[in-house]
Design an enzyme around this catalytic site. Structure first.
Site, PDB file in Angstrom:
ATOM      1  N   LYS A   1       0.801  -1.224   0.000  1.00 40.73           N
ATOM      2  CA  LYS A   1       0.000   0.000   0.000  1.00 40.73           C
ATOM      3  C   LYS A   1       0.834   1.274   0.000  1.00 40.73           C
ATOM      4  O   LYS A   1       0.300   2.355  -0.213  1.00 40.73           O
ATOM      5  CB  LYS A   1      -0.976  -0.017   1.163  1.00 40.73           C
ATOM      6  CG  LYS A   1      -2.007  -1.122   0.993  1.00 40.73           C
ATOM      7  CD  LYS A   1      -3.160  -0.988   1.954  1.00 40.73           C
ATOM      8  CE  LYS A   1      -4.253  -1.976   1.637  1.00 40.73           C
ATOM      9  NZ  LYS A   1      -3.887  -3.357   2.030  1.00 40.73           N
TER      10      LYS A   1
HETATM   11  C1  LIG Z   1      -4.644  -4.384   1.636  1.00 44.66           C
HETATM   12  C2  LIG Z   1      -3.961  -5.696   1.575  1.00 44.66           C
HETATM   13  C3  LIG Z   1      -4.424  -6.733   0.750  1.00 44.66           C
HETATM   14  C4  LIG Z   1      -5.696  -6.619  -0.053  1.00 44.66           C
HETATM   15  O1  LIG Z   1      -5.602  -5.707  -1.104  1.00 44.66           O
HETATM   16  P1  LIG Z   1      -6.931  -5.141  -1.827  1.00 44.66           P
HETATM   17  O2  LIG Z   1      -6.465  -4.149  -2.789  1.00 44.66           O
HETATM   18  O3  LIG Z   1      -7.780  -4.572  -0.731  1.00 44.66           O
HETATM   19  O4  LIG Z   1      -7.601  -6.329  -2.459  1.00 44.66           O
HETATM   20  C5  LIG Z   1      -3.686  -7.902   0.682  1.00 44.66           C
HETATM   21  N1  LIG Z   1      -2.563  -8.063   1.415  1.00 44.66           N
HETATM   22  C6  LIG Z   1      -2.098  -7.103   2.226  1.00 44.66           C
HETATM   23  C7  LIG Z   1      -0.880  -7.373   3.027  1.00 44.66           C
HETATM   24  C8  LIG Z   1      -2.766  -5.887   2.339  1.00 44.66           C
HETATM   25  O5  LIG Z   1      -2.286  -4.946   3.158  1.00 44.66           O
END
Ligand SMILES: *Cc1c(COP(=O)(O)O)cnc(C)c1O
Length: 434
Positions: A107
């Site tokens: 993210k």
């Molecule tokens: C946010 C997150 C996800 C999921 O991603 P999305 O875009 O919400 O589908 C998967 N793994 C980790 C470690 C995350 O932080």
């Protein structure tokens, strides 16, 4: 390029306004008016391009008119200033490691890009924007880190007390400056509900100019496409890859499918879910039934009603039969996830985090079921295993070293505001400090 609301009741807008608003006034998600097609030559020469050049080519049409090219290039350079290695785990499976950013999860890219865009849009204004966001763990840290010190932007992060890992909590609560962490006595769903009510409350919106930093925001969602281009740049196998994406809110995989719609060669996508599997169920049955989320060991994917799935349907113009040709779903329960962490560590010496393990398991199954096609693929390793020591160290029986880049957190002091669950508590606190 303009952006329209998927609810079709709001006026079209540009990238700047879509970013500043987060969501359209009719509560719909914004979607670009077209998906740019990249020329074949771009893919043929991709190995000779830098990741900064690739990123500018991919992102430019989406921000057209809102940010000058030179500024956009600067924003991109700051956004992607770390590695995205494609690491081979065994003969058929590769791991696209997306945890080399400052908060050790994928993210970071979306949060850094969005924060710098908002900073640019606010450059001449003394008007403050408040980013309000709920987190189950990783979003909060990435948003806090990405927005720290950005002028004229304040950030409020709600997280469920006791339900994030120690390192996640430090990342959320030790920033200070323009970042405030709010510890809610409740679940992630409670935090999410409080944030949603805040966006709809007139009195609060009279005092604050609120925006969201969840993947519904186009500036957080769209740059996630870049991972898939970086993976392709490193892909040396004959056939295009199968891409397996651990999914919760479906922002990441939806961005991957935008890249595919732009021309990126991909053999197949797999949406790998934990027991929160509305989308895999839908792909099997044709019935879309959102549910309350259940808690799992891959907690960043504990989402009962994934916001971005409507965008995936939009890419395929609502035609489920077309979507099913390129996308499969998989459900992976906690026992299989933990067993995968253990088996992959013992067999290949590779340490998965619980989210990556969901992806690995689903990919392995898919390759197995389609053996006759001799496919190879990669899964997205979405977080560093050190963020989930409780699960990973039990499975591998080995302590995970704390990366140097986060050692500094251990010296910092936690600061947070404690609130009871329920929008009235959030509102009372926000009105008192406005
Ligand atoms: C946010 C997150 C996800 C999921 O991603 P999305 O875009 O919400 O589908 C998967 N793994 C980790 C470690 C995350 O932080």
């Amino acid at each position: 390029m303009y952006y329209y609301s998927l609810n079709h009741q709001s006026p079209d807008t540009n990238f700047e306004e879509a970013t500043v608003r987060g969501q359209a006034p009719d509560k719909g998600l914004y979607f670009p008016s077209f998906i740019p097609k990249l020329p074949a030559g771009f893919f043929e020469s991709i190995r000779s391009l830098s990741k900064e050049e690739i990123s500018l080519t991919v992102m430019k049409p989406y921000v057209a008119g809102s940010i000058p090219d030179a500024v956009l290039q600067q924003i991109i350079n700051e956004t992607i200033g770390f590695d995205f290695p494609l690491v081979q785990v065994n003969s058929d499976i590769f791991s696209l490691e997306l945890f080399h950013g400052p908060t050790l999860a994928f993210k970071d890219v979306g949060a850094r890009f969005m924060s710098r865009c908002l900073g640019y849009f606010n450059r001449n204004s003394n008007h403050h924007t408040t980013v309000l966001v709920a987190t189950s763990g990783d979003t909060g840290g990435a948003v806090a880190n990405g927005f720290l010190g950005v002028d004229a932007v304040d950030v409020i992060i709600l997280y469920p007390t006791g339900k994030v890992s120690p390192i996640q909590e430090l990342q959320l609560t030790t920033c200070g400056q323009n970042i405030t962490a709010v510890e809610v006595e409740g679940t992630f769903d409670d935090c999410q509900a409080m944030v949603k009510s805040a966006f709809m409350d007139e009195e609060l919106n009279g005092k604050y100019s609120l925006t969201s930093a969840n993947s519904i925001n186009v500036a957080r969602w769209l740059p996630q496409q870049l991972y898939y281009f970086f993976a392709y740049q490193q892909w040396r196998e004959e056939q295009p890859p199968v891409c397996c994406v651990p999914s919760g809110n479906f922002g990441n995989i939806c961005a991957g499918m935008m890249a595919y719609a732009s021309g990126l060669p991909v053999r197949h996508f797999i949406a790998a879910c934990n027991s929160n599997d509305v989308v895999p169920q839908f792909l099997n049955s044709g019935n879309y039934e959102p549910k309350n989320s259940v808690a799992t060991i891959s907690n960043a994917m504990d989402v009962g009603s994934p916001s971005n799935f409507v965008r995936i349907m939009e890419i395929f113009e609502g035609r489920l039969s077309n979507l099913k040709k390129i996308l499969s779903g998989a459900t992976v329960d906690d026992d299989s996830t933990a067993a995968t962490i253990k088996a992959v560590f013992e067999k290949y010496g590779y340490t998965l985090d619980p989210h990556g393990a969901v992806g690995y398991y689903a990919l392995q199954q898919y390759l197995e079921q389609n053996k006759q096609d001799n496919l190879k693929g990669f899964f997205l390793e979405t977080a560093h295993p050190v963020k989930f020591p409780g699960t990973v160290e039990i499975a591998t029986q080995k302590k995970i070293a704390f990366p140097d880049s986060v050692q500094y957190l251990l010296q910092k002091e936690k600061k947070s505001i404690a609130l009871k669950s329920g929008f009235s508590h959030l509102k009372e606190w926000m009105m008192s400090k406005a």
